[in-house]
Design a protein around this motif. Structure first.
Motif, PDB file in Angstrom:
ATOM      1  N   MET A   1       0.847  -1.180   0.000  1.00 16.57           N
ATOM      2  CA  MET A   1       0.000   0.000   0.000  1.00 16.57           C
ATOM      3  C   MET A   1       0.888   1.237   0.000  1.00 16.57           C
ATOM      4  N   THR A   2       0.615   2.178  -0.848  1.00 17.08           N
ATOM      5  CA  THR A   2       1.388   3.398  -0.962  1.00 17.08           C
ATOM      6  C   THR A   2       0.785   4.473  -0.075  1.00 17.08           C
ATOM      7  N   GLU A   3       1.651   5.175   0.654  1.00 18.19           N
ATOM      8  CA  GLU A   3       1.196   6.276   1.495  1.00 18.19           C
ATOM      9  C   GLU A   3       0.745   7.427   0.613  1.00 18.19           C
ATOM     10  N   ALA A   4      -0.250   8.166   1.071  1.00 24.16           N
ATOM     11  CA  ALA A   4      -0.745   9.310   0.311  1.00 24.16           C
ATOM     12  C   ALA A   4       0.307  10.416   0.282  1.00 24.16           C
ATOM     13  N   ALA A   5       0.406  11.108  -0.844  1.00 29.07           N
ATOM     14  CA  ALA A   5       1.353  12.205  -0.998  1.00 29.07           C
ATOM     15  C   ALA A   5       0.989  13.371  -0.089  1.00 29.07           C
ATOM     16  N   ILE A   6      -0.299  13.582   0.103  1.00 30.37           N
ATOM     17  CA  ILE A   6      -0.787  14.703   0.891  1.00 30.37           C
ATOM     18  C   ILE A   6      -1.802  14.170   1.885  1.00 30.37           C
ATOM     19  N   ARG A   7      -1.560  14.407   3.163  1.00 30.10           N
ATOM     20  CA  ARG A   7      -2.521  13.932   4.158  1.00 30.10           C
ATOM     21  C   ARG A   7      -2.573  14.894   5.338  1.00 30.10           C
ATOM     22  N   VAL A   8      -3.638  14.803   6.090  1.00 30.53           N
ATOM     23  CA  VAL A   8      -3.825  15.645   7.265  1.00 30.53           C
ATOM     24  C   VAL A   8      -3.563  14.800   8.500  1.00 30.53           C
ATOM     25  N   GLU A   9      -2.778  15.347   9.423  1.00 31.45           N
ATOM     26  CA  GLU A   9      -2.500  14.674  10.696  1.00 31.45           C
ATOM     27  C   GLU A   9      -2.644  15.707  11.802  1.00 31.45           C
ATOM     28  N   GLY A  10      -3.655  15.513  12.634  1.00 32.38           N
ATOM     29  CA  GLY A  10      -3.935  16.520  13.654  1.00 32.38           C
ATOM     30  C   GLY A  10      -4.350  17.810  12.965  1.00 32.38           C
ATOM     31  N   GLY A  11      -3.710  18.901  13.316  1.00 33.06           N
ATOM     32  CA  GLY A  11      -4.012  20.175  12.678  1.00 33.06           C
ATOM     33  C   GLY A  11      -2.991  20.563  11.628  1.00 33.06           C
ATOM     34  N   ASP A  12      -2.211  19.585  11.158  1.00 34.15           N
ATOM     35  CA  ASP A  12      -1.148  19.862  10.195  1.00 34.15           C
ATOM     36  C   ASP A  12      -1.335  19.079   8.902  1.00 34.15           C
ATOM     37  N   LEU A  13      -0.735  19.595   7.849  1.00 33.97           N
ATOM     38  CA  LEU A  13      -0.703  18.914   6.564  1.00 33.97           C
ATOM     39  C   LEU A  13       0.662  18.260   6.421  1.00 33.97           C
ATOM     40  N   LEU A  14       0.695  16.991   6.046  1.00 35.13           N
ATOM     41  CA  LEU A  14       1.954  16.282   5.824  1.00 35.13           C
ATOM     42  C   LEU A  14       2.089  15.977   4.342  1.00 35.13           C
ATOM     43  N   LEU A  15       3.252  16.311   3.789  1.00 39.34           N
ATOM     44  CA  LEU A  15       3.517  16.087   2.375  1.00 39.34           C
ATOM     45  C   LEU A  15       4.664  15.106   2.218  1.00 39.34           C
ATOM     46  N   SER A  16       4.500  14.143   1.345  1.00 37.65           N
ATOM     47  CA  SER A  16       5.590  13.256   0.939  1.00 37.65           C
ATOM     48  C   SER A  16       6.018  13.757  -0.430  1.00 37.65           C
ATOM     49  N   VAL A  17       7.274  14.206  -0.529  1.00 37.28           N
ATOM     50  CA  VAL A  17       7.739  14.944  -1.692  1.00 37.28           C
ATOM     51  C   VAL A  17       8.962  14.292  -2.315  1.00 37.28           C
ATOM     52  N   THR A  18       9.008  14.291  -3.636  1.00 36.53           N
ATOM     53  CA  THR A  18      10.233  14.000  -4.366  1.00 36.53           C
ATOM     54  C   THR A  18      10.657  15.302  -5.012  1.00 36.53           C
ATOM     55  N   ALA A  19      11.840  15.788  -4.646  1.00 40.77           N
ATOM     56  CA  ALA A  19      12.341  17.049  -5.186  1.00 40.77           C
ATOM     57  C   ALA A  19      13.326  16.769  -6.316  1.00 40.77           C
ATOM     58  N   ARG A  20      13.234  17.582  -7.377  1.00 40.81           N
ATOM     59  CA  ARG A  20      14.179  17.484  -8.482  1.00 40.81           C
ATOM     60  C   ARG A  20      14.937  18.815  -8.565  1.00 40.81           C
ATOM     61  N   PRO A  21      16.113  18.862  -7.952  1.00 37.44           N
ATOM     62  CA  PRO A  21      16.885  20.105  -7.948  1.00 37.44           C
ATOM     63  C   PRO A  21      17.484  20.405  -9.314  1.00 37.44           C
ATOM     64  N   GLY A  22      17.895  21.667  -9.497  1.00 38.16           N
ATOM     65  CA  GLY A  22      18.536  22.070 -10.738  1.00 38.16           C
ATOM     66  C   GLY A  22      17.568  22.306 -11.882  1.00 38.16           C
ATOM     67  N   ALA A  23      16.294  22.446 -11.587  1.00 38.31           N
ATOM     68  CA  ALA A  23      15.295  22.684 -12.635  1.00 38.31           C
ATOM     69  C   ALA A  23      15.345  24.145 -13.086  1.00 38.31           C
TER      70      ALA A  23
END
Length: 101
Positions: A1-23
């Protein structure tokens, strides 16, 4: 099962991000494989790309930079980011989703 990229936990938003530097420009490319894909127009050296990513996400989400915190992945492409005080996903953020892939 894949974790959601964007989810709410308590009163905060949690993001799972892949960053591509040098763009060429900062931009959200979409969501793929359970990760929010973000291009960052900064080099991957001395934490510059990570700092730019956090500032870009703050601007996109309409919050202060101090409310965007790196949870893990300081020197990695995969990062977890907490946005304090944002308890729902902003409408425009999901408009960036990658379609037909």
């Amino acid at each position: 099962m894949t974790e959601a990229a964007i989810r709410v936990e308590g009163g905060d938003l949690l993001l799972s991000v892949t960053a591509r530097p040098g763009a060429r420009a900062d931009r959200i490319r979409g969501v793929k494989g359970g990760l929010l894909q973000v291009d960052v127009a900064a080099a991957a050296e001395d934490g510059k790309a990570t700092e730019r990513l956090l500032a870009f996400l703050a601007a996109e989400l309409g919050v202060a930079r101090r409310d965007v915190e790196l949870v893990s992945g300081e020197f990695a492409r995969f990062k977890r980011v907490r946005v304090r005080g944002l308890s729902e996903v902003p409408e425009g953020l999901l408009a960036h989703q990658i379609q037909n892939r």
